[in-house]
Enzyme design. Structure first.
Site, PDB file in Angstrom:
ATOM      1  CG  ASP A 160      -2.709   8.083   7.790  1.00 26.01           C
ATOM      2  OD1 ASP A 160      -2.895   7.090   7.784  1.00 26.01           O
ATOM      3  OD2 ASP A 160      -2.718   8.872   6.511  1.00 26.01           O
ATOM      4  CD  GLU A 166      -2.742   1.095   2.531  1.00 25.72           C
ATOM      5  OE1 GLU A 166      -3.246   1.813   3.248  1.00 25.72           O
ATOM      6  OE2 GLU A 166      -2.802  -0.244   3.239  1.00 25.72           O
TER       7      GLU A 166
END
Length: 245
Positions: free
Chosen positions: A45, A34
């Site tokens: 995140d 990824e």
């Protein structure tokens, strides 16, 4: 065999390093890579990935770097792009999705693109055989889960808890997994908070795990050489792949 997806920030600390690391991970038990697209405000995140994003941008990351990295890696290792919608929208999706197919990228992960808006691009993704990975979270109702997963492709990204990546927070996922699997045969991978210590528990009932912050933590260690960073990431991949199987 349960699957391991590894997230790495594209171009951090350097473009050629990303290529070397990705290919090495592909030989160390990682099933899918990824590639994160550095973004100034990566809202889903945690602090480690956010720091790597900012460092990559400060060092001059451009979207063409992602393309050049992927051209080398995607023919050899199953490759996805993970980024926020604006990063892809700015590239003109009508041109970008066919280019992704040409490069042999197999899917996109766009955490800030709601399911309803993703449907607007469904034809574009389908005609190019590019998966737009679906997300489900513990806060979703069963009706919502059914709506999202019924036509999900490649795998379903199951958010292990509400929050940001990297926390390692523990939650009992079995009831959540049961709700998902009522409505789909698509594999379910668990993300958020997966590392060497948590992987064995997180993968119970699931088909794979997605690991990001644990790899980025290694990449951010200035005391390590590039060779040591790659070696340590590969060792971590082998440990996690063993733990989940």
């Amino acid at each position: 065999m349960k699957k391991l997806v590894a997230y790495i920030t594209s171009g951090y600390p350097e473009k050629l390093f990303s290529i070397d690391l990705a290919l090495a991970l592909g030989q160390s038990g990682v099933d899918t890579l990824e590639f994160g697209v550095p973004f100034s405000d990566p809202v889903a995140d945690g602090p480690l990935i956010e720091k790597a994003n900012h460092k990559a941008l400060e060092d001059g990351f451009k979207f063409k770097d992602l393309l050049e990295i992927s051209e080398v890696v995607a023919p050899q290792v199953d490759t996805l792009w993970m980024g926020y919608f604006n990063s892809f929208y700015q590239q003109n999706l009508q041109e970008l999705i066919p280019l992704a197919k040409k490069i042999q990228v197999n899917g996109l992960i766009i955490p800030d693109l709601p399911h309803e808006e993703a449907l607007l691009y469904e034809g574009l993704f389908n005609e190019n055989s590019i998966a737009n990975i679906s997300f489900v979270a513990p806060t979703d109702s069963e009706a919502r889960i059914k709506e999202v997963v019924t036509d999900a492709q490649k795998f379903i990204y199951m958010v292990a808890y509400t929050g940001i990546t990297g926390s390692g927070k523990a939650e009992n996922l079995q009831a959540f997994l049961s709700d998902i699997k009522k409505y789909t045969q698509t594999p379910v991978y668990v993300g958020f908070g997966v590392n060497a210590k948590t992987a064995k528990d997180k993968v119970l009932g699931a088909d794979g795990v997605i690991v990001g912050s644990a790899f980025i933590d290694i990449l951010l260690k200035d005391s390590l050489s590039y060779t040591q960073k790659i070696s340590n990431c590969c060792e971590l991949a082998k440990i996690i792949k063993n733990e989940i199987n």
